[in-house]
Design an enzyme around this catalytic site. Structure first.
Site, PDB file in Angstrom:
ATOM      1  N   SER C  47       0.875  -1.155   0.000  1.00 50.21           N
ATOM      2  CA  SER C  47       0.000   0.000   0.000  1.00 50.21           C
ATOM      3  C   SER C  47       0.915   1.207   0.000  1.00 50.21           C
ATOM      4  CB  SER C  47      -0.919  -0.007   1.226  1.00 50.21           C
ATOM      5  OG  SER C  47      -1.827   1.068   1.127  1.00 50.21           O
ATOM      6  N   GLU C  48       0.693   2.145  -0.910  1.00 49.59           N
ATOM      7  CA  GLU C  48       1.693   3.184  -1.152  1.00 49.59           C
ATOM      8  C   GLU C  48       1.828   4.165   0.018  1.00 49.59           C
ATOM      9  OE1 GLU C  48      -1.042   2.718  -2.943  1.00 49.59           O
ATOM     10  OE2 GLU C  48      -1.914   4.609  -3.678  1.00 49.59           O
TER      11      GLU C  48
END
Lengths: 220, 219, 220, 219
Positions: C47-48
């Site tokens: 997840s960025e």
């Protein structure tokens, strides 16, 4: 109290370091400055290989092979130290987070340019972190003997390759404190017992000399 | 899970002419067993990107003495007289780069950036022949990204998935090199089960690590 | 087995993800792909906002306000997860360390250009990490419904602003799998029970169609 | 040791027109008490640099609703309709930047670099009017370094000297912002004695932190 040339330089440099700041001391003479810094000042010493808050060598037998200074020598860490990788270490240096760097010098000239990383054809150590430190630290303090084998190191123009084109903040030697300015090199202080004429004779650069040049005043 | 390899198996992957990044600062945080295996293998014509070459016959200095290196990109060789001699004699092509710039060049390679814009070395002989880029009338020295075929890194702990945590000043160039090479070979001091290193203490995620050097016979 | 359009897309995308790689799933439809990935494959989801190895929402009452996905929703972490800051997170994305990004699309065109971040004058969410993902991931998989309210989303040329000028790797819809190539969009597969003519009718872009277009083959 | 200040004392340092970086991602890892005190103080005309503006009346969204913001640099405002409306109505000047580029721009500001060279957004409308730099025939999009008067960061733990460690996904933009501002104000969840955070787990060294927000009344 009679001080050795190194002690004069180190004690005088110590007065330039401010409470609660981050300072990088070069290997050799500059390293010894830490002896004259009261721990209560909370000054943190950085070693560019990746520590903020280095301490002196631990007791024999307590050394850790994963905790060394930029010369590879064993060190310790103060409580509250932080270790960082090389990009962060140089981010601190290059981003202006280092209050002062104390470096040795081969030559400094009338423009305040420092040469300290190479003697072409003779000594090719590489610049290591020196160029980053001189370009990035908020204040650059040059700590060196005033002369080398009787030859002036403070010269009209550096003949050795420069470490940076930025003007250094202060030159502190065993004879004098000198500040590079727009007008040139200003003689600010004399070492204990040293006459102005003696400083001028040991300097090939032009010095701007006030009517009164006080003696260095050490705390202790 | 990653494959554990011996130093010899790791060295066997590395051919003459390869470009290697090797972690460490004066040998602290360098993969000493992997280096020794490379010397043993007799590989030649390497390009080494590293902060320094440690000391004569120590750390990367072993590769220098063995004559394995054709080209070196480093910030400092002052404590290894053999590297200095090889440079002066023209035996090794040495490019000296400021330490902070070198670290950023490796990072740029690993982070997909087009290079580094820095003030360091600007106007000095170390900038001769290099590109200057003008940004709003201000000159910046440009330094290109660096990449490698292999990164040989060392760490304190590594888990079975290749998650890595470094310790104290042995960290140095290792994490950034682990981002910048095609193949990453990690030599840990200790190998632990998955979960022993908490997520916040993983400095190099295991997806970046291709091979883990197995524990030694005496370990 | 009758699959919903979303299930068709998610199951087909799942087949594109490889053992031991790092994958970023966009919010919404792409997130659901993880349901069809066997944990034994050791695929890690990024997840960025800063985690490698995200897991689904934890049991009620076990949520940590410091562990969320890019939409701000609670997540968990797999054993062996790593958390990273935003620069490292995007270093992984932009440096080519992410094997695949799975994103929704508003339009894809004959050049394989994706538009998925803005509808000028109507929707200005900002590109978040989408431009970085499409520029930097090794493979860009577009997972979307073939049409929106009956209108083709695979078009001759995007009328909406592009997310990147890079050609995406694969387009996976509820009707088809299409690969952008130098020659144009190649129809690779049909969804179960869907005829080629149906796909062509729902596509305003020109499609290159082989003599035999096989049905999507799902593992389960 | 650093001075502990109340959120109100921190807010009092921040004047109309100041440029603020604020950590957090959708409010996770944002300094909520400091933000609330800023809203209370009624400061105006701020420039905010942040990943997003969280949700309506939550996190940075509180500053948006209070009308405290004149300019915003962010990567995403999609989950805060009030920010979108303010942008469309021209009330707030919003610059939307890809998230990875934004993170690198802040880092460049804090690390003394001349800017960022990236492929992200190249050729898109988001690159219109921006500088393209040619490196050996290849175009790269240039993004300038970002700096701020203040960084308002949040963290899990902070010691009495200001050494900071972050946790899980609450890390996000906080460490890089702590490098890029004149004055750094840190709002910790927990304040611990010096030495509790080991050197390898300090993410932001205390020399970067100017003020620590005191524990709350109920803490």
């Amino acid at each position: 109290m009679t001080l050795s040339p190194d002690e004069i330089i180190q004690r005088r440099v110590a007065l330039e370091l401010h409470e609660g700041t981050l300072v990088n001391l070069g290997i050799g003479l500059p390293t010894g400055v830490s002896k004259y810094i009261a721990p209560s000042l909370g000054i943190l010493f950085q070693s560019e290989n990746g520590i903020v808050g280095m301490d002196s060598r631990p007791p024999e037998g307590m050394e850790d092979e994963e905790l060394t200074d930029a010369g590879g020598g064993y060190i310790s860490a103060v409580p509250g130290a932080a270790t960082v990788d090389s990009t962060m270490s140089f981010g601190l240096i290059r981003g202006g987070h280092l209050d002062a760097t104390v470096l040795g010098g081969l030559q400094v000239d009338e423009k305040g340019h420092l040469a300290n990383w190479v003697v072409p054809g003779k000594m090719v150590p590489g610049m290591g972190g020196a160029m980053d430190l001189v370009s990035g630290a908020r204040r650059v303090l040059v700590a060196m003997q005033h002369t080398a084998r009787g030859n002036p190191k403070i010269v009209p123009e550096c003949t050795l390759p420069l470490t940076a084109t930025r003007r250094v903040t202060l030159i502190i030697t065993d004879l004098a404190v000198i500040e590079p300015t727009d007008a040139g090199l200003v003689l600010l202080e004399r070492a204990p017992g040293v006459e102005v004429a003696e400083i001028v004779a040991a300097t090939s650069a032009r010095l701007i000399i006030a009517e009164v040049v006080p003696e260095m005043a050490f705390g202790g | 899970m990653k494959k554990g390899v011996t130093p010899e198996e790791a060295a066997a992957m590395i051919s003459d002419g390869a470009v290697l990044m090797i972690g460490g600062f004066m040998g602290v945080g360098s993969p000493h067993r992997t280096i020794a295996a490379l010397v043993e293998r007799g590989v030649r014509n390497l390009t080494i990107i590293a902060n320094d070459t440690a000391k004569a016959d120590y750390g990367i200095g072993k590769l220098i003495r063995a004559g394995a290196v054709a080209r070196l990109v480093a910030s400092h060789i002052g404590l290894n007289p053999e590297t200095q001699r090889a440079m002066i004699d023209g035996v090794i092509d040495v490019e000296l780069t400021p330490q902070g710039t070198l670290a950023e060049q490796i990072r740029a390679g690993g982070y997909g950036l087009g290079g580094v814009l820095t003030k360091t070395a600007l106007g000095t002989t170390a900038a001769e022949g290099k590109k200057i880029i003008d940004i709003d009338g201000e000159p910046w020295l440009y330094a290109p990204p660096l990449k490698a075929d292999f990164a040989l890194i060392a760490c304190d702990r590594c888990d079975h998935n290749g998650n890595v945590s470094y310790q104290l000043t042995a960290t140095n160039f290792n994490p950034v090199m682990a981002m910048a090479a095609q193949t990453v070979i990690c030599e840990p001091r200790e190998i632990v089960p998955v979960g022993v290193i908490p997520p916040d203490h993983v400095n190099t995620p295991g997806v970046l690590v291709n091979y883990i050097i197995r524990r030694g016979a005496h370990q």
